[in-house]
Design an enzyme around this catalytic site. Structure first.
Site, PDB file in Angstrom:
ATOM      1  N   GLY A 224       0.830  -1.199   0.000  1.00  0.00           N
ATOM      2  CA  GLY A 224       0.000   0.000   0.000  1.00  0.00           C
ATOM      3  C   GLY A 224       0.860   1.243   0.000  1.00  0.00           C
ATOM      4  O   GLY A 224       2.066   1.188   0.282  1.00  0.00           O
TER       5      GLY A 224
ATOM      6  N   CYS B  96       5.416  -6.053   1.460  1.00  0.00           N
ATOM      7  CA  CYS B  96       5.713  -4.622   1.418  1.00  0.00           C
ATOM      8  C   CYS B  96       5.077  -3.909   2.622  1.00  0.00           C
ATOM      9  O   CYS B  96       5.511  -4.110   3.752  1.00  0.00           O
ATOM     10  CB  CYS B  96       5.260  -4.032   0.088  1.00  0.00           C
ATOM     11  SG  CYS B  96       6.038  -2.440  -0.298  1.00  0.00           S
ATOM     12  N   TYR B  97       4.045  -3.107   2.428  1.00  0.00           N
ATOM     13  CA  TYR B  97       3.373  -2.460   3.560  1.00  0.00           C
ATOM     14  C   TYR B  97       2.860  -3.512   4.541  1.00  0.00           C
ATOM     15  O   TYR B  97       2.880  -3.307   5.760  1.00  0.00           O
ATOM     16  CB  TYR B  97       2.218  -1.608   3.046  1.00  0.00           C
ATOM     17  CG  TYR B  97       1.494  -0.832   4.140  1.00  0.00           C
ATOM     18  CD1 TYR B  97       1.997   0.368   4.607  1.00  0.00           C
ATOM     19  CD2 TYR B  97       0.315  -1.322   4.705  1.00  0.00           C
ATOM     20  CE1 TYR B  97       1.342   1.072   5.617  1.00  0.00           C
ATOM     21  CE2 TYR B  97      -0.342  -0.634   5.704  1.00  0.00           C
ATOM     22  CZ  TYR B  97       0.170   0.579   6.150  1.00  0.00           C
ATOM     23  OH  TYR B  97      -0.479   1.269   7.153  1.00  0.00           O
TER      24      TYR B  97
ATOM     25  N   HIS C 129       7.866  -7.578  -3.986  1.00  0.00           N
ATOM     26  CA  HIS C 129       6.566  -8.031  -4.501  1.00  0.00           C
ATOM     27  C   HIS C 129       6.725  -9.332  -5.292  1.00  0.00           C
ATOM     28  O   HIS C 129       7.091  -9.315  -6.469  1.00  0.00           O
ATOM     29  CB  HIS C 129       5.940  -6.952  -5.388  1.00  0.00           C
ATOM     30  CG  HIS C 129       5.501  -5.748  -4.645  1.00  0.00           C
ATOM     31  ND1 HIS C 129       4.252  -5.621  -4.088  1.00  0.00           N
ATOM     32  CD2 HIS C 129       6.166  -4.600  -4.342  1.00  0.00           C
ATOM     33  CE1 HIS C 129       4.145  -4.455  -3.478  1.00  0.00           C
ATOM     34  NE2 HIS C 129       5.292  -3.826  -3.608  1.00  0.00           N
TER      35      HIS C 129
ATOM     36  N   GLU D 161       4.375 -11.108  -6.408  1.00  0.00           N
ATOM     37  CA  GLU D 161       3.249 -11.276  -7.325  1.00  0.00           C
ATOM     38  C   GLU D 161       3.496 -10.709  -8.715  1.00  0.00           C
ATOM     39  O   GLU D 161       2.777 -11.045  -9.661  1.00  0.00           O
ATOM     40  CB  GLU D 161       1.982 -10.656  -6.731  1.00  0.00           C
ATOM     41  CG  GLU D 161       1.990  -9.135  -6.630  1.00  0.00           C
ATOM     42  CD  GLU D 161       2.607  -8.597  -5.354  1.00  0.00           C
ATOM     43  OE1 GLU D 161       2.317  -7.443  -4.994  1.00  0.00           O
ATOM     44  OE2 GLU D 161       3.410  -9.319  -4.734  1.00  0.00           O
TER      45      GLU D 161
ATOM     46  N   ASP E 188     -18.884 -13.027 -21.183  1.00  0.00           N
ATOM     47  CA  ASP E 188     -19.276 -13.216 -19.787  1.00  0.00           C
ATOM     48  C   ASP E 188     -20.740 -13.621 -19.650  1.00  0.00           C
ATOM     49  O   ASP E 188     -21.069 -14.617 -18.986  1.00  0.00           O
ATOM     50  CB  ASP E 188     -19.022 -11.932 -18.981  1.00  0.00           C
ATOM     51  CG  ASP E 188     -17.613 -11.417 -19.160  1.00  0.00           C
ATOM     52  OD1 ASP E 188     -16.715 -12.249 -19.391  1.00  0.00           O
ATOM     53  OD2 ASP E 188     -17.406 -10.199 -19.090  1.00  0.00           O
TER      54      ASP E 188
ATOM     55  N   LYS F  53     -11.574 -12.791 -16.079  1.00  0.00           N
ATOM     56  CA  LYS F  53     -11.972 -13.033 -17.466  1.00  0.00           C
ATOM     57  C   LYS F  53     -11.394 -14.332 -18.023  1.00  0.00           C
ATOM     58  O   LYS F  53     -12.104 -15.112 -18.668  1.00  0.00           O
ATOM     59  CB  LYS F  53     -11.535 -11.853 -18.338  1.00  0.00           C
ATOM     60  CG  LYS F  53     -11.788 -12.033 -19.836  1.00  0.00           C
ATOM     61  CD  LYS F  53     -13.256 -11.967 -20.189  1.00  0.00           C
ATOM     62  CE  LYS F  53     -13.726 -10.531 -20.203  1.00  0.00           C
ATOM     63  NZ  LYS F  53     -15.108 -10.413 -20.733  1.00  0.00           N
TER      64      LYS F  53
END
Length: 522
Positions: free
Chosen positions: A56, A87-88, A173, A175, A232, A378
């Protein structure tokens, strides 16, 4: 999705939070994002097997900075739930357990070499690797009971852990794709440390959703499905049709904001390929009248959301004359990104834009909603469609927004602007197919700009419209990069548009990624 082992991700406003949940799901674990200030009771309801604290933009020592939910640490200790702070999120753990976080002497941003330290359970046997850093604060002192498990090239604390307590922190990070072996690190945490078995697949989602829909609807109730012509809603309709059969009534709404010959093409596709019961409601005059003079994109979305519901209510009345009672349920193809962008639900994340099928719905909605894709991204929806046998040619269609061309005509919507945009878009998409590029991009479309430019056509001066072309690559729509067409393709498309579409004399190409831009312009 309650039968799966759940990983809860607490969101503290990072631009990468959605990437965490995607990486976790890619590894075969079901994950949910909750606001960082969520009530502890909500976390208890999900009974997570692991907790991840996102990054964050705040500093943990600032007044009013986001904090851990009250009672979280006590609850997770009693339940034996491992925690990974990123991180945060790591700095929250440092502060909560008595360590020290302060402004870094020099900010670490971008790719940096990380050195795992001896004695780490998290980095057992890991060599040095490059990780993505993005922080201005750093850990000056790890809390008692923790060890520094990795350091950055500059010597800063890059990771810490308290293996006995099940607490782990990463300053970088894992990710993002820029971190070498980032997914492997998350897999190590979830599999080796948390002991969770990966049980998340589209086959299991299909079985669970069919049973859920049958239980929700019951043995004799009927359902209306809103079909937009996109992937969708088609997958959602196919799923519900599998669950309840002919008690599903699909309604395709032509709101006057569709692409070139979309009504004709979509109706044929639904009937001949997907074999879904569908009727078309042509209400284009009504929608365009409601949108007359409206320029604010949020207002456009809300108007369209309200009018959609009105159309479905009218359709329900017609259907009731045939079946003897009014359908009580409405199916929508709402996806997880729609929910995330429309209603983050807490003060530390911004509402990006209100999706017409989320924030645009009226409060007095008469239908009970069925949204079987609400937890999916998606690409997961496309995979679910493949599992159900939806033709791949249809699944590969580029996404098209529910509000249609309303959010691709910047400014006021008029019939003239819509007609111009339809023709431009048709030329563009046809060229993509011709050059073999359609399947290489995630989404491509044209945008009508509310400006005119001077040009020369037929040896005369013109003062005509400007259109923009957009094409992006992505896996889930949460992040995207612009597609680098070569000059020959762009030149060909621009020439065709200016020659074939009356009223256009200039074409520009959008080279913005997401972030900082969104994929759609409005």
């Amino acid at each position: 999705m309650s039968s799966h082992s759940t990983v809860v991700i607490l969101d503290y406003g990072s631009q990468y939070t959605q990437l965490i949940t995607r990486r976790v799901r890619d590894l075969g674990y079901f994950s949910r994002i909750l606001p960082g200030d969520v009530a502890l009771e909500r976390i208890r309801e999900l009974a997570p097997k692991a907790l991840i604290l996102s990054g964050g933009p705040s500093s943990v020592y600032d007044a009013g900075a986001p904090a851990l939910p009250q009672g979280l640490l006590e609850y997770r200790e009693q339940a034996g739930i491992p925690v990974l702070g990123i991180c945060y999120g790591m700095q929250l753990l440092v502060r909560a357990f008595g360590g020290e976080v302060a402004r870094a002497d020099s900010r670490e941003y971008g790719r940096m070499l990380v050195h795992p330290q001896e004695g780490s359970r998290f980095f057992t046997g890991s060599p040095n690797f490059v990780a993505w850093m993005s922080h201005g604060d750093e850990t000056k002192q790890v809390p008692d009971g923790f060890i520094t498990s990795a350091r950055s090239e500059a010597g800063a604390v890059a990771a810490m852990e308290n293996g006995e307590a099940g607490l782990y922190g990463l300053q970088f990070h894992p990710e993002v794709t820029h971190t070498e072996g980032g997914s492997e690190l998350l897999k190590r945490f979830l599999g080796d440390i948390c002991g969770i078995s990966p049980d998340w697949s589209m086959g299991s989602v299909l079985e669970e959703q069919v049973e859920t829909i049958r239980a929700q609807v019951g043995p004799d109730k009927h359902v209306i499905c809103a079909l937009s012509g996109g992937v969708d809603s088609a997958v959602a309709a196919t799923l519900v049709h599998r669950a309840i059969g002919d008690r599903l009534h699909c309604v395709f709404v032509d709101h006057g904001l569709l692409r070139f010959r979309e009504q004709e093409r979509v109706m044929q596709l639904f009937r001949d390929k997907l074999h879904l019961p569908v009727e078309c409601a042509d209400v284009s005059d009504r929608f365009l009248s409601k949108l007359e003079g409206v320029v604010d994109p949020e207002q456009k979305r809300k108007i369209i959301g309200r009018e959609f519901i009105s159309v479905f209510e009218e359709s329900a009345e017609r259907i009731s004359k045939t079946i003897g009672h009014s359908p009580e349920f409405l199916v929508q193809g709402t996806l997880y990104p729609d929910v995330i962008e429309s209603s983050p639900g807490h003060k530390h994340s911004a509402t990006i834009k209100t999706h017409h099928n989320v924030g645009g719905l009226p409060k007095d909605l008469r239908f009970k909603l069925i949204e079987p894709l609400r937890e999916l991204f998606k690409d997961e929806v496309r995979e679910l469609g493949r599992v159900m046998g939806v033709p791949d040619a249809f699944l590969q269609r580029h996404p098209f927004p529910g509000p249609g061309l309303a959010v691709r005509v910047i400014g006021e919507i008029t019939r003239e602007r819509l007609d111009v945009l339809r023709q431009v878009d048709e030329v563009y998409i046809n060229a993509l197919h011709e050059f073999g590029l359609y399947s290489k991009v995630w989404q491509a479309f044209a945008v009508f700009l509310p400006v005119k430019s001077v040009g020369v056509q037929g040896d005369g001066r013109t003062h005509d419209h400007v259109v923009a072309l957009r094409a992006v690559t992505s896996s889930d729509g949460m992040t995207a990069d612009w597609y680098p067409f070569d000059g020959k393709f762009l030149g060909t498309v621009s020439s065709r548009i200016c020659n074939e579409v009356r009223g256009v004399n200039r074409v520009v190409y959008d080279i913005s990624s997401k972030p900082p831009a969104t994929i759609e312009w409005e």
